[in-house]
Design a protein around this motif. Structure first.
Motif, mmCIF file in Angstrom:
data_model
loop_
_atom_site.group_PDB
_atom_site.id
_atom_site.type_symbol
_atom_site.label_atom_id
_atom_site.label_comp_id
_atom_site.label_asym_id
_atom_site.label_seq_id
_atom_site.Cartn_x
_atom_site.Cartn_y
_atom_site.Cartn_z
ATOM 1 N N ASP A 1 -11.492 1.127 3.516
ATOM 2 C CA ASP A 1 -10.906 0.202 2.547
ATOM 3 C C ASP A 1 -11.655 -1.124 2.511
ATOM 4 O O ASP A 1 -11.968 -1.650 1.434
ATOM 5 C CB ASP A 1 -9.445 -0.084 2.905
ATOM 6 N N HIS B 1 -2.818 5.752 2.198
ATOM 7 C CA HIS B 1 -1.959 4.988 1.300
ATOM 8 C C HIS B 1 -0.861 5.876 0.726
ATOM 9 O O HIS B 1 -0.987 7.098 0.664
ATOM 10 C CB HIS B 1 -2.777 4.400 0.158
ATOM 11 N N PRO C 1 -12.112 -6.959 -8.452
ATOM 12 C CA PRO C 1 -11.651 -6.017 -7.434
ATOM 13 C C PRO C 1 -12.255 -6.226 -6.053
ATOM 14 O O PRO C 1 -12.093 -5.365 -5.190
ATOM 15 C CB PRO C 1 -12.086 -4.666 -8.011
ATOM 16 N N THR D 1 -9.162 4.982 7.496
ATOM 17 C CA THR D 1 -8.709 4.442 6.209
ATOM 18 C C THR D 1 -9.029 2.973 6.041
ATOM 19 O O THR D 1 -9.592 2.549 5.023
ATOM 20 C CB THR D 1 -7.189 4.664 6.045
ATOM 21 N N GLY E 1 0.640 3.658 -3.348
ATOM 22 C CA GLY E 1 -0.470 4.548 -3.655
ATOM 23 C C GLY E 1 -1.433 4.047 -4.704
ATOM 24 O O GLY E 1 -2.406 4.732 -5.048
ATOM 25 N N THR E 2 -1.224 2.846 -5.247
ATOM 26 C CA THR E 2 -2.161 2.264 -6.216
ATOM 27 C C THR E 2 -3.470 1.954 -5.510
ATOM 28 O O THR E 2 -3.461 1.412 -4.392
ATOM 29 C CB THR E 2 -1.574 0.973 -6.818
ATOM 30 N N PRO E 3 -4.621 2.265 -6.108
ATOM 31 C CA PRO E 3 -5.895 1.958 -5.450
ATOM 32 C C PRO E 3 -6.003 0.487 -5.076
ATOM 33 O O PRO E 3 -5.647 -0.398 -5.872
ATOM 34 C CB PRO E 3 -6.931 2.356 -6.506
ATOM 35 N N LEU E 4 -6.491 0.243 -3.880
ATOM 36 C CA LEU E 4 -6.579 -1.133 -3.379
ATOM 37 C C LEU E 4 -7.409 -2.038 -4.281
ATOM 38 O O LEU E 4 -7.003 -3.180 -4.546
ATOM 39 C CB LEU E 4 -7.120 -1.132 -1.942
ATOM 40 N N PRO E 5 -8.574 -1.610 -4.781
ATOM 41 C CA PRO E 5 -9.324 -2.509 -5.674
ATOM 42 C C PRO E 5 -8.508 -2.947 -6.892
ATOM 43 O O PRO E 5 -8.616 -4.104 -7.328
ATOM 44 C CB PRO E 5 -10.537 -1.673 -6.077
ATOM 45 N N ASP E 6 -7.675 -2.050 -7.423
ATOM 46 C CA ASP E 6 -6.848 -2.420 -8.577
ATOM 47 C C ASP E 6 -5.823 -3.474 -8.186
ATOM 48 O O ASP E 6 -5.544 -4.410 -8.965
ATOM 49 C CB ASP E 6 -6.133 -1.183 -9.122
ATOM 50 N N ASN F 1 -14.877 -0.968 0.917
ATOM 51 C CA ASN F 1 -14.732 -0.752 -0.515
ATOM 52 C C ASN F 1 -14.482 -2.044 -1.269
ATOM 53 O O ASN F 1 -15.017 -2.252 -2.369
ATOM 54 C CB ASN F 1 -13.579 0.234 -0.754
ATOM 55 N N LEU G 1 0.811 -1.216 0.000
ATOM 56 C CA LEU G 1 0.000 0.000 0.000
ATOM 57 C C LEU G 1 0.845 1.266 0.000
ATOM 58 O O LEU G 1 0.296 2.370 -0.089
ATOM 59 C CB LEU G 1 -0.922 -0.011 1.229
#
Length: 404
Positions: free
Chosen positions: A292, A278, A262, A288, A248-253, A295, A245
């Protein structure tokens, strides 16, 4: 009578090993006064510590992120040998080696009758629930020590069936007092079952325990997220997938890159109120992880939340956070029909079954959390290294009882 050496909080970032009085078969003054009961505790036992562990919950206090006073004794992950038992203790005896649930429970109140030993009504006049060596938990002396008093011993103690076998497997069995049941509770209450895909937020010891517990429950894929590279390496060492994490890449990705979609079937928050955003250098953002996991958990999923949240945090990022009020996107969880399970793990619901898994070589929790033995005198160093993100679970050996 000998003294009792115990780890003591000395202010933010500082602990020491101090000598206090040897335990007595007595409950704390605030419990006796608060409930108007006798202080003498013939239902109690005194244990000589075989092992006792440093917990992330202890670390919150040591960082100064709770209202713990200077002088607070520490330690609630306790395994020991009975060296004295009160006259009303019938079913454990001197020489028995036992695991001690971190929850202190009377075994007599409505909550205990319902198996909710984390919120016993008779052990802390301030609120439901108590623990050894913890702020606002009834004044019970901590167990990062040489000796500890355990009340209601027949109810609280889990006796190991064979002493020699227990000592041989002590690095696994020491995790029964807290993090293995706590991690299991997080996974189980999130609904992890055969074939589940699971996301565990946090690769500290509880997160790693939750990940291993998810494997024990039959998960097909367990994904662990963290920002500390060594902790992610530790998660991969026993078969977990990981997401970093800090990039900084979105967690779903990140999850889609592993699963092809996702979302996951179940999610666990093993971080708690000191969560950060992140990306490298991200600041603290206490909601956060909760946001997350809502999400990335599919509609109808369960969210297990063994990560600690508090009602008093002097170091909170704002006035709301300082009283445990944080910016959770509850509307998202409501829209997805999520269910949440929070609070202290009721250790006694799980510890016997998990003991059996360990004794039959079906669980290797010490390997999963990288159990690392230190002396009682090394406890201050252990706290410092743990705070710096060491991918280890520190096990204190006060009496040199653990074989090399």
């Amino acid at each position: 009578m000998p003294g009792n050496r115990v780890v003591v909080y000395q202010g933010p970032g500082s602990v020491s090993v101090e000598t206090i009085d040897y335990p007595k078969l007595e409950i704390p003054d605030e419990v006796a006064t608060g409930f108007g009961v006798k202080r003498k505790a013939p239902h109690a036992a005194i244990l000589k510590l075989v092992s006792t562990n440093i917990c992330g919950s202890d670390q919150h206090m040591v960082r100064g992120r709770t209202t713990a006073p200077v002088g607070q004794t520490l330690g609630h992950e306790i395994t020991g040998e009975v060296v004295e038992a009160g006259d009303d203790v019938l079913f454990v005896k001197e020489g028995d080696v036992c695991s001690v649930p971190f929850n202190i429970a009377c075994g007599r109140c409505r909550m205990c009758d319902e198996g909710k030993t984390g919120i016993c009504l008779n052990v802390n006049p301030a609120r439901a629930g108590a623990a050894y060596g913890y702020v606002d938990m009834g004044g019970w002396i901590g167990g990062q020590a040489e000796y500890v008093m355990v009340p209601y011993a027949d109810f609280n103690l889990l006796k190991f069936p064979d002493r020699d076998q227990a000592l041989e497997k002590i690095l696994d069995l020491t995790m029964l007092s807290d993090i293995f049941p706590t991690g299991y509770h997080g996974a189980y209450t999130a609904g992890v079952t055969t074939g589940s895909t699971v996301y565990v937020a946090g690769a500290g010891p509880v997160g790693l325990a939750a990940a291993h517990a998810a494997q024990c429950l039959g998960a097909s894929v367990v994904i662990v997220g963290d920002m500390v590279a060594d902790r992610l390496t530790q998660a991969r060492s026993f078969g977990c997938e990981t997401v970093d994490l800090s990039q900084g890449t979105p967690l779903p990705d990140l999850i889609e890159g592993i699963l092809g979609e996702p979302e996951v079937d179940a999610a666990v928050d093993a971080v708690g109120f000191e969560a950060r955003g992140h990306g490298k250098g991200a600041s603290e953002a206490p909601a956060t992880v909760l946001n997350d996991i809502m999400n990335v958990a599919r509609a109808g999923a369960g969210l297990g939340i063994p990560g600690l949240y508090v009602t008093g945090d002097p170091g909170g990022v704002d006035e709301n956070a300082q009283v445990g009020q944080i910016g959770v996107r509850l509307g998202l969880g409501w829209a997805k029909s999520h269910y949440f399970v929070t609070g202290q793990c009721p250790v006694k619901q799980y510890n016997r079954q998990l003991m059996n898994l360990i004794l039959s070589d079906k669980a290797q929790i010490a390997k999963a959390v990288n159990a690392t033995v230190i002396t009682l005198d090394d406890a201050p160093t252990g706290y410092q290294q743990f705070d710096q993100g060491a991918a280890k679970k520190y096990v204190i050996d006060p009496h040199s009882s653990i074989a090399a």
